[in-house]
Design an enzyme around this catalytic site. Structure first.
Site, short mmCIF file in Angstrom:
data_model
loop_
_atom_site.label_atom_id
_atom_site.label_comp_id
_atom_site.label_asym_id
_atom_site.label_seq_id
_atom_site.Cartn_x
_atom_site.Cartn_y
_atom_site.Cartn_z
N ASN A 95 -48.86 31.40 -0.20
CA ASN A 95 -48.41 31.41 -1.85
C ASN A 95 -47.99 32.86 -2.06
O ASN A 95 -47.33 32.93 -3.25
CB ASN A 95 -49.54 31.05 -2.53
CG ASN A 95 -50.64 31.95 -2.29
OD1 ASN A 95 -51.24 31.89 -1.22
ND2 ASN A 95 -51.28 32.75 -3.24
N HIS A 104 -49.32 21.52 -11.58
CA HIS A 104 -48.64 22.60 -12.34
C HIS A 104 -47.88 23.68 -11.66
O HIS A 104 -46.99 24.43 -12.00
CB HIS A 104 -49.71 23.75 -13.20
CG HIS A 104 -50.41 24.61 -12.45
ND1 HIS A 104 -50.23 25.90 -12.37
CD2 HIS A 104 -51.53 24.35 -11.75
CE1 HIS A 104 -51.34 26.39 -11.68
NE2 HIS A 104 -52.02 25.64 -11.03
N THR A 130 -64.56 10.40 -15.89
CA THR A 130 -63.29 9.56 -16.69
C THR A 130 -61.95 9.88 -16.12
O THR A 130 -61.77 11.18 -16.11
CB THR A 130 -63.46 9.82 -18.06
OG1 THR A 130 -64.90 9.28 -18.53
CG2 THR A 130 -62.32 8.78 -18.97
N CYS A 145 -54.41 35.24 -8.52
CA CYS A 145 -55.69 35.19 -8.02
C CYS A 145 -56.21 36.65 -7.65
O CYS A 145 -57.38 36.90 -7.66
CB CYS A 145 -56.11 34.16 -7.06
SG CYS A 145 -55.26 32.79 -7.37
N1 PMP Z 1 -53.72 27.11 -3.25
C1 PMP Z 1 -52.92 27.71 -3.19
C2 PMP Z 1 -51.96 27.99 -2.07
C3 PMP Z 1 -52.41 28.25 -4.57
O1 PMP Z 1 -51.06 29.00 -4.63
C4 PMP Z 1 -53.12 27.94 -5.71
C5 PMP Z 1 -52.93 28.59 -7.06
N2 PMP Z 1 -52.43 29.93 -7.16
C6 PMP Z 1 -54.37 27.25 -5.51
C7 PMP Z 1 -54.53 26.62 -4.41
C8 PMP Z 1 -55.27 26.81 -6.63
O2 PMP Z 1 -54.62 25.65 -7.47
P1 PMP Z 1 -54.97 25.09 -8.85
O3 PMP Z 1 -54.27 26.28 -9.94
O4 PMP Z 1 -54.45 23.84 -9.12
O5 PMP Z 1 -56.43 25.38 -8.86
#
Ligand code: PMP
Length: 375
Positions: free
Chosen positions: A148, A198, A229, A317
């Site tokens: 990412n 998303h 649900t 993150c």
């Molecule tokens: N894995 C990767 C490689 C991501 O880029 C992300 C989002 N930054 C996630 C997991 C987490 O995804 P989510 O926002 O759906 O929890």
């Protein structure tokens, strides 16, 4: 505004928002209810499941809907290990997203032998190094499809073959969040695959986990693989986004790559700009990571924000954590090159004109900010 942070999240498509709204207002029924209006909603969810399965070359019953990839990654890793007998080795890619990396790492406290698979200088897992780590008692290997932060694409098919040859009992989990729909993938090359709506113009808070038929997995209550649900607005919103992507698959991939190559070429013309990760033509079509030497990433990010260009210094993150970037460090990108790193991530709706305009603004800001560099 020029939005170049699509790996953090994307704008929800109008069609996806409309579908979500319909399943919140008029077709709000719980699909498990017994009346026929609910059965219609269930049918819609099953059609969505079939489309998602098709996108992965999977079977509908192999798809478990989740609240997003953080849950999918957690569920895959913990659900696979819970269903296995005995401890052993767990292998996690050095550049995995925290939602997989931290989960695997934490198993060392429970007596598992957790090791990291190193990456090469482009950010791709080094297959030869991974092979030397594979032991007969390896239980799980977790390696992402696309990184990412730098867009490196892992050879998931080769990784899957190597794992199954050396450790037939081991399961392979693929975090497909940044690769799904953007880079070809076939579910035969993994046991588990995580995705999140998303990141491809669906709503936030919904995703899926692919679980290969025959692979043991301990999910929610009793027979359910995931309790709760059904999130029909999220699932139907995601389905609209999947449908749009599938209808334009090659066009979207080609267009993003054309934009990325244009951006890379424009930025390469700026003094002391280096590209991190794979060569632009070889990485995923939507992620470009560059270092602007002499300007800290955060400083450039805010200078660009003032000009309405939105980028990131890494993944959202890790953006707020002080200190080193784990992903770039694992690739050997350190010092001024790491400090000056920016991630520019695209979507099919960016334009070539935006690539020219953004690069011109970056060039202008680099020249301006370098004047104030402390010596
Ligand atoms: N894995 C990767 C490689 C991501 O880029 C992300 C989002 N930054 C996630 C997991 C987490 O995804 P989510 O926002 O759906 O929890």
């Amino acid at each position: 505004m020029i939005y170049l942070d699509n790996s953090a999240t994307t704008r929800t498509l109008d069609a996806a928002a409309d579908a979500a709204r319909t399943y919140m207002t008029t077709r709000f029924f719980n699909p498990s209810a017994a009346y026929s209006a609910a059965a219609e909603t269930e049918k819609a969810v099953e059609a969505a499941r079939a489309r998602l399965a098709f996108a992965l070359d999977a079977k509908p019953e192999e798809i478990v809907y989740t609240s997003g990839a953080t849950e999918s990654n957690n569920a895959a890793i913990s659900g696979a290990l819970k269903a296995m007998r005995g401890k052993g080795r767990l292998i996690v890619g050095a550049t995995e997203h925290p939602s997989a990396y931290e989960v695997v790492k934490a198993y060392s406290r429970q007596g598992y032998d957790v090791v990291e698979a190193p990456v090469d200088s482009t950010g791709a897992v080094d297959l030869a190094a991974l092979s030397t780590l594979l032991t007969e008692d390896t239980r799980l290997v977790s390696v992402m499809q696309v990184n990412n932060e730098v867009g490196a694409v892992n050879d998931c098919a080769a990784i899957y073959r190597a794992v199954k040859a050396a450790a037939p009992e081991a399961v392979v989990h693929t975090d497909g969040v940044q690769g799904f729909l953007k880079v070809p993938f076939d579910a035969k090359d993994c046991d588990f695959y995580a995705l999140s709506a998303h990141k491809f113009h669906g709503p936030k808070g919904v995703g899926a986990l692919y679980v290969k038929t025959g692979v043991r997995f301990a999910g929610g209550q009793a027979e359910d693989r995931r309790s709760g649900t059904t999130n029909t607005p999220g699932i139907m919103g995601m389905d609209a986004a999947v449908a749009d992507y599938l209808a334009h698959l090659e066009e979207y991939r080609k267009h993003m790559m054309a934009c990325k190559l244009r951006l890379a070429k424009n930025l390469s013309g700026i003094r002391d700009v280096l590209i991190n990760g794979p060569k632009p033509a070889q990485g995923a079509p939507h992620i470009l990571n560059v270092s602007i030497l002499g300007v800290r990433g955060e400083v450039m990010l805010h200078a660009l924000e003032a000009r309405e260009v939105f980028v990131s210094t890494g993944s959202a993150c890790s953006a707020h954590k002080k200190g080193k970037n784990r992903i770039l460090t694992a690739m050997g990108v350190t010092g001024a090159r790491q400090e000056g790193a920016l991630r520019l991530s695209l979507c099919p709706f960016n334009t070539l004109e935006e690539m020219d305009a953004a690069a011109a603004i970056i060039a202008e800001q680099a020249a301006f900010l370098r004047k104030y560099k402390r010596r």
